[in-house]
Each structure stands twice: as C-alpha cells, then as structure tokens.
Design a protein around this motif. Structure first.
Motif, PDB file in Angstrom:
ATOM      1  N   GLU A 158      41.685  42.255  37.614  1.00 18.00           N
ATOM      2  CA  GLU A 158      40.808  41.359  37.502  1.00 18.00           C
ATOM      3  C   GLU A 158      40.574  40.622  35.877  1.00 18.00           C
ATOM      4  O   GLU A 158      40.585  39.485  35.948  1.00 18.00           O
ATOM      5  CB  GLU A 158      39.567  41.313  38.366  1.00 18.00           C
ATOM      6  CG  GLU A 158      39.003  39.786  38.718  1.00 18.00           C
ATOM      7  CD  GLU A 158      37.092  40.337  39.885  1.00 18.00           C
ATOM      8  OE1 GLU A 158      36.313  39.419  38.874  1.00 18.00           O
ATOM      9  OE2 GLU A 158      37.816  41.441  40.162  1.00 18.00           O
ATOM     10  N   PHE A 159      40.363  42.269  35.386  1.00 12.07           N
ATOM     11  CA  PHE A 159      40.166  41.638  34.224  1.00 12.07           C
ATOM     12  C   PHE A 159      40.659  40.944  33.247  1.00 12.07           C
ATOM     13  O   PHE A 159      40.841  40.350  32.430  1.00 12.07           O
ATOM     14  CB  PHE A 159      39.209  42.942  33.588  1.00 12.07           C
ATOM     15  CG  PHE A 159      38.184  43.073  32.444  1.00 12.07           C
ATOM     16  CD1 PHE A 159      37.654  41.945  32.378  1.00 12.07           C
ATOM     17  CD2 PHE A 159      39.385  43.647  30.893  1.00 12.07           C
ATOM     18  CE1 PHE A 159      37.266  41.503  30.449  1.00 12.07           C
ATOM     19  CE2 PHE A 159      38.856  43.371  30.051  1.00 12.07           C
ATOM     20  CZ  PHE A 159      37.720  42.565  29.522  1.00 12.07           C
ATOM     21  N   LEU A 160      41.709  41.125  33.388  1.00 12.57           N
ATOM     22  CA  LEU A 160      42.471  40.367  32.269  1.00 12.57           C
ATOM     23  C   LEU A 160      42.840  39.195  32.685  1.00 12.57           C
ATOM     24  O   LEU A 160      42.962  38.887  31.503  1.00 12.57           O
ATOM     25  CB  LEU A 160      44.557  41.978  32.936  1.00 12.57           C
ATOM     26  CG  LEU A 160      44.693  43.171  32.480  1.00 12.57           C
ATOM     27  CD1 LEU A 160      45.925  43.712  32.968  1.00 12.57           C
ATOM     28  CD2 LEU A 160      44.317  43.218  31.024  1.00 12.57           C
ATOM     29  N   ARG A 161      42.957  39.224  34.329  1.00 16.02           N
ATOM     30  CA  ARG A 161      42.776  37.179  34.461  1.00 16.02           C
ATOM     31  C   ARG A 161      42.094  36.964  33.418  1.00 16.02           C
ATOM     32  O   ARG A 161      42.444  35.604  33.187  1.00 16.02           O
ATOM     33  CB  ARG A 161      43.411  37.693  35.525  1.00 16.02           C
ATOM     34  CG  ARG A 161      43.258  35.863  36.499  1.00 16.02           C
ATOM     35  CD  ARG A 161      43.802  36.060  37.948  1.00 16.02           C
ATOM     36  NE  ARG A 161      42.978  36.606  38.902  1.00 16.02           N
ATOM     37  CZ  ARG A 161      41.279  35.821  39.250  1.00 16.02           C
ATOM     38  NH1 ARG A 161      41.287  35.331  39.082  1.00 16.02           N
ATOM     39  NH2 ARG A 161      40.847  36.834  39.235  1.00 16.02           N
ATOM     40  N   THR A 162      40.445  37.335  34.044  1.00 15.25           N
ATOM     41  CA  THR A 162      39.478  36.695  33.506  1.00 15.25           C
ATOM     42  C   THR A 162      38.971  36.404  32.241  1.00 15.25           C
ATOM     43  O   THR A 162      38.305  36.099  32.103  1.00 15.25           O
ATOM     44  CB  THR A 162      38.733  36.790  34.691  1.00 15.25           C
ATOM     45  OG1 THR A 162      38.072  37.915  34.596  1.00 15.25           O
ATOM     46  CG2 THR A 162      38.791  36.808  36.255  1.00 15.25           C
ATOM     47  N   GLY A 163      38.938  38.348  32.068  1.00 16.39           N
ATOM     48  CA  GLY A 163      38.715  38.222  30.921  1.00 16.39           C
ATOM     49  C   GLY A 163      37.271  38.510  30.585  1.00 16.39           C
ATOM     50  O   GLY A 163      35.802  38.855  29.649  1.00 16.39           O
ATOM     51  N   GLU A 164      36.457  38.905  32.048  1.00 16.60           N
ATOM     52  CA  GLU A 164      34.845  38.805  32.318  1.00 16.60           C
ATOM     53  C   GLU A 164      34.991  40.038  33.540  1.00 16.60           C
ATOM     54  O   GLU A 164      35.360  38.859  34.641  1.00 16.60           O
ATOM     55  CB  GLU A 164      34.813  37.433  32.207  1.00 16.60           C
ATOM     56  CG  GLU A 164      32.288  37.712  32.156  1.00 16.60           C
ATOM     57  CD  GLU A 164      31.815  36.409  31.891  1.00 16.60           C
ATOM     58  OE1 GLU A 164      30.799  36.066  31.915  1.00 16.60           O
ATOM     59  OE2 GLU A 164      32.937  35.053  31.910  1.00 16.60           O
ATOM     60  N   LEU A 165      33.976  40.382  33.383  1.00 16.63           N
ATOM     61  CA  LEU A 165      33.298  41.187  35.102  1.00 16.63           C
ATOM     62  C   LEU A 165      31.552  41.667  34.754  1.00 16.63           C
ATOM     63  O   LEU A 165      31.485  42.157  34.062  1.00 16.63           O
ATOM     64  CB  LEU A 165      33.766  42.332  35.568  1.00 16.63           C
ATOM     65  CG  LEU A 165      35.915  42.603  35.628  1.00 16.63           C
ATOM     66  CD1 LEU A 165      35.881  43.582  35.511  1.00 16.63           C
ATOM     67  CD2 LEU A 165      35.303  41.521  37.030  1.00 16.63           C
ATOM     68  N   GLY A 177      39.441  38.658  20.899  1.00 16.46           N
ATOM     69  CA  GLY A 177      40.110  39.914  20.805  1.00 16.46           C
ATOM     70  C   GLY A 177      39.144  41.131  20.970  1.00 16.46           C
ATOM     71  O   GLY A 177      39.763  42.948  20.653  1.00 16.46           O
ATOM     72  N   ALA A 178      38.267  41.117  21.189  1.00 14.80           N
ATOM     73  CA  ALA A 178      36.801  42.255  21.556  1.00 14.80           C
ATOM     74  C   ALA A 178      36.446  42.011  22.435  1.00 14.80           C
ATOM     75  O   ALA A 178      36.025  41.042  22.943  1.00 14.80           O
ATOM     76  CB  ALA A 178      35.647  41.926  19.881  1.00 14.80           C
ATOM     77  N   ALA A 179      35.813  42.881  22.609  1.00 14.78           N
ATOM     78  CA  ALA A 179      35.193  43.492  24.136  1.00 14.78           C
ATOM     79  C   ALA A 179      33.710  43.855  24.074  1.00 14.78           C
ATOM     80  O   ALA A 179      33.486  44.393  22.867  1.00 14.78           O
ATOM     81  CB  ALA A 179      35.490  45.224  25.013  1.00 14.78           C
ATOM     82  N   HIS A 180      33.151  42.921  24.054  1.00 16.37           N
ATOM     83  CA  HIS A 180      32.232  42.453  24.958  1.00 16.37           C
ATOM     84  C   HIS A 180      30.589  43.607  26.099  1.00 16.37           C
ATOM     85  O   HIS A 180      31.143  43.237  27.054  1.00 16.37           O
ATOM     86  CB  HIS A 180      30.984  41.267  24.100  1.00 16.37           C
ATOM     87  CG  HIS A 180      31.114  40.828  22.818  1.00 16.37           C
ATOM     88  ND1 HIS A 180      30.293  40.829  22.326  1.00 16.37           N
ATOM     89  CD2 HIS A 180      32.619  40.640  22.781  1.00 16.37           C
ATOM     90  CE1 HIS A 180      31.671  40.080  20.778  1.00 16.37           C
ATOM     91  NE2 HIS A 180      32.613  40.503  21.160  1.00 16.37           N
ATOM     92  N   LEU A 181      30.234  44.938  25.392  1.00 18.72           N
ATOM     93  CA  LEU A 181      29.790  45.555  26.106  1.00 18.72           C
ATOM     94  C   LEU A 181      27.728  45.353  26.375  1.00 18.72           C
ATOM     95  O   LEU A 181      27.154  46.255  25.567  1.00 18.72           O
ATOM     96  CB  LEU A 181      30.248  46.810  26.824  1.00 18.72           C
ATOM     97  CG  LEU A 181      31.463  47.691  26.871  1.00 18.72           C
ATOM     98  CD1 LEU A 181      32.374  46.972  25.855  1.00 18.72           C
ATOM     99  CD2 LEU A 181      31.389  48.851  26.962  1.00 18.72           C
ATOM    100  N   THR A 182      27.772  45.185  27.885  1.00 17.13           N
ATOM    101  CA  THR A 182      26.053  44.708  27.664  1.00 17.13           C
ATOM    102  C   THR A 182      25.857  45.166  28.602  1.00 17.13           C
ATOM    103  O   THR A 182      26.092  44.879  30.114  1.00 17.13           O
ATOM    104  CB  THR A 182      26.038  43.268  27.822  1.00 17.13           C
ATOM    105  OG1 THR A 182      26.493  42.255  26.726  1.00 17.13           O
ATOM    106  CG2 THR A 182      24.567  42.594  27.085  1.00 17.13           C
TER     107      THR A 182
END
Length: 435
Positions: A158-165, A177-182
């Motif tokens: 799901e993350f590979l498909r949507t880019g957001e969780l 190209g960056a992962a943003h963890l909030t």
C-alpha cells in the motif's frame, strides 16, 4: 505458543538445573500467592515477599550464568528461528518453567497500576541480560530485531502504491525521494508509549524498504495540547502517565525501542536483497528536525541521526535523574558526542541545552529561525541524497559505536531498567506527575 523442538545436544546438567529452578520458583510463587495483593501488604508481608523473590532470582541468575546460551539455542532451534523479544520471552516461559513470568502472570499485571504490580518484568530483564551478554545469543537476538516487522511487510504494498500512510501516532509520506515521518500525538506532546513504538518501527521499516526513498526526516506535528496549541513539538519523551498506569512495558517499549527502530535508524534494516552478499542491511541517511523541545527519549533519538536541525527557540534535555529511569542508550552515546562533563550535567543534573547556546552544537548541526525549518530540511535531505553518504555513515557508525559495545550496553540496560521500573522513587515520581 509451542516452544521449538530442541535440535541441539543438551548441555550436561541442564535438565537437572532446570528442574531445581522450577522447584525454587514454584516455592516462591506459593509464598506470594498466600500473601495479599502487593498494594495491600504490610511491612512484614512486603519483606516476606522480597525475600522469596530474591531467593528465586538468585537461583535464576546462577542458572543463566551457566546455561543462557544453551537455553537460547533450544528456543531458536539452534539459531534457525528468529524470535522477536515478545516471542522469545513467551517461548522461554513455556519451555523453561520458573525462568521468566508466564503469559498469564503478565496479563494479570497488565491490569494494575505500576505501584500495585508484583514486578515480574524484573525476571524478564534478568533473562534478557544473560541472553544479550552471550556473544552468540546476543548477536542473534539483535540481528533478529533488525528484521522487518510483519506489520511493515503487510503495509508495504500500500505504501509503495500510495506513498502515504497514517499509522495512528505516526504519519508517513514519500515526497521527492524522501520519507517524511511525522509524530502525531498532539494531545500528549508526542510522549511515547507502547503504541507509538510500534508505529515508529513500522514507519522506519517502510522508509528503509521503499526503493523510492533515498533519505528520511523525523519531525513532530502540530499540537492540540493547550500550552502548545498550533505549535510543532518534537517529543516529550516517555509518557509518564502511561508508566504510572502500568502501560509501559519493559519488552514491548523500553527494549524494543532501543533494539528495534532506533537501532534500525542507526545500523539499518536486515533484509534479503541483491547486495546482501556484501552488505546484509539496507541503510539510509536520517535527518531530525527539532521544534520547541526534545525531552528524554526525544533527545535520545537525536544521537543516532546523521543531521540534526533545531529551531532557534527549542531546547534539548535528558531529565533521567529526575524521572528515575535509565535514558535508553543516551548514557552510551551522549559522552561521545558532548563529552563527559556535559553528559553528566544533562543526565545527572537535568541541564537544558538551549539551541542557541554553544554546547547545544555538540548535539545539533544547524540552528535556524522557526520559519526557516522547512527550507533547512529540504536542503539537508538534498545534500544527504547520495550513495557515498550511506557508505560513509555506515563506517562512521561502526567506528563510533561497534556493535559489540552496543550489545553489552543493552545487556546491562535490560537488567538495570527493569529494576528502575519497580523502584520506590520512580513509582512515587510518576504517581505525583499523574496526579
């Protein structure tokens, strides 16, 4: 759960020693069962309980001094099974009666305030110290904890498909190209509990597993807490209210946090990939962005990041002596980063390091005005996006903190933190905080 079948020869004397340990532990449980609940005991009954526990723990320590590696090999089918911390202690409880608390004992404890518990987690700490002390068992356990979690593997498509969780207490997004963890616990200033540790490890795994991510950043979200409403906050550290209510676990929080997601940020994720023959882990550079404050566990996180950006009005503190617990691996890392005197001032004296003061630069790479945080994050992610960065961070981390040093530190941490969880001063302090 069903314990794995032994595939290794039994060490001489192990069976007899295990039966004797079970006998001693059973006698201790009989003493405790005849007493009132921990919160209702008088001074004489508390002393009687303490004597019984000390007898059993002395026997456990002697047993583990001789047989810890053999026990671990039996539980992991001679190192062919990978049991994470919760699975390992559950298997040990079933396979070796009296060695660690049973699932039922822990379930009973879970419904009690910290001050009203029997303290069975101390026996988990004793067991895990012995396992981690073993060069063979300890290394295997840490490698096991570096594997991706089942939850992350389930969510990866799901993350590979949507880019957001939205993981609950952590929001994860891929951008440029960056992962943003909030961190998104706005009601409690991103104070960590068991749930947030699980969400953080899942997010870290996903960021490392996604081939479209080249670097990652961790930041706190905007708060709804009355005092900081609308402001970003990095982290208030351990959730002391959860500790008071008995909802902070030695295994699922305090040890999983250090040997799980923090170690993955620092040393990478152990996976089977094309380059596993030369480098068995996937690593990426990490940026931390500190708004308002990084307290306790929040400050500990900064010590494993490759670049730390702080708003000019923020501060960092590790109030370990005031809270009464061991601040994770901060005692291993802070002295290396800030020097012995500053680390003692911070850990033992409760000193705050304000971002604008010179000593804060020992933990912070860049201090910017609050309205420039987004720009500074973008620039840092761009600078760290390169294959040579990843290789060099690996070598820097190896030189600064060899894996064996970390293993031995965590062995003693498992025991000392378990003792601190049930010490009278910690229970009194978290009780006053919650009140």
């Amino acid at each position: 759960m069903t314990a794995p079948v032994a595939l290794v020869p039994e060490e001489a004397g192990l069976a007899d020693a295990a039966r004797e340990l079970a006998r001693i532990a059973g006698r201790t449980e009989a003493v405790l069962a005849a007493l009132p609940a921990p919160a209702e005991r008088d001074a004489q009954q508390r002393e009687q309980a303490a004597d019984a526990k000390n007898t059993a723990r002395t026997a456990r320590a002697r047993f583990l001094d001789r047989f810890a590696e053999a026990v671990y090999r039996r539980l992991t089918a001679d190192l062919t099974l990978h049991l994470r911390l919760p699975e390992l202690v559950a298997a040990a409880a079933e396979e070796w009666p009296g060695l660690v608390p049973t699932v039922e004992q822990l379930a009973t404890e879970r419904g009690r305030l910290q001050a009203e518990k029997e303290g069975h987690e101390i026996d988990q700490g004793l067991f895990l110290r012995a396992v981690l002390r073993s060069p063979v068992a300890g290394r295997h356990l840490i490698d096991t904890m570096a594997l991706p979690t089942e939850r992350a593997l389930t969510l990866l498509p799901e993350f590979l498909r949507t880019g957001e969780l939205d993981l609950g207490s952590v929001h994860l997004a891929r951008r440029d190209g960056a992962a943003h963890l909030t961190m998104t616990r706005p009601d409690c200033l991103n104070a960590e509990d068991n749930r947030q540790v699980d969400d953080m490890e899942t997010a870290v795994d996903l960021a490392l597993l996604d081939p479209g991510v080249h670097a990652a950043v961790l930041r706190g979200g905007e708060m709804t807490h009355p005092r900081y409403r609308g402001r970003r906050v990095f982290s208030a550290g351990i959730n002391l209210k959860s500790l008071h209510s008995g909802d902070i676990s030695l295994v699922d929080f305090l040890l999983r946090r250090e040997i799980g997601y923090i170690n993955k940020i620092f040393r990478g994720l152990r996976v089977d990939h094309d380059g596993a023959w030369h480098t068995p882990v996937i690593e990426k550079p990490w940026v931390a962005a500190v708004d308002t404050f990084a307290i306790g566990g929040g400050a500990q996180l900064l010590m494993v990041f490759d670049r730390v950006i702080a708003a000019s009005d923020s501060y960092i503190t590790v109030p370990a002596a005031q809270e009464g617990i061991v601040p994770g691996a901060a005692n291993l890392r802070l002295g290396r980063l800030a020097g012995g005197r500053v680390s003692r001032q911070v850990v033992l004296w409760g000193r705050r390091l304000h971002a604008a003061e010179p000593d804060a630069r020992l933990l912070v790479d860049e201090v910017v005005e609050p309205d420039r945080m987004d720009q500074a994050i973008t620039e840092s992610l761009a600078r760290l996006d390169g294959p040579a960065v990843t290789t060099n961070r690996r070598m820097l981390n190896l030189a600064e903190e060899p894996p064996e040093q970390f293993r031995l530190y965590m062995a003693e941490f498992a025991m000392q933190q378990a003792l601190r969880l049930y010490s009278a001063d910690v229970i009194g302090k978290v009780g006053r905080f919650s009140a």
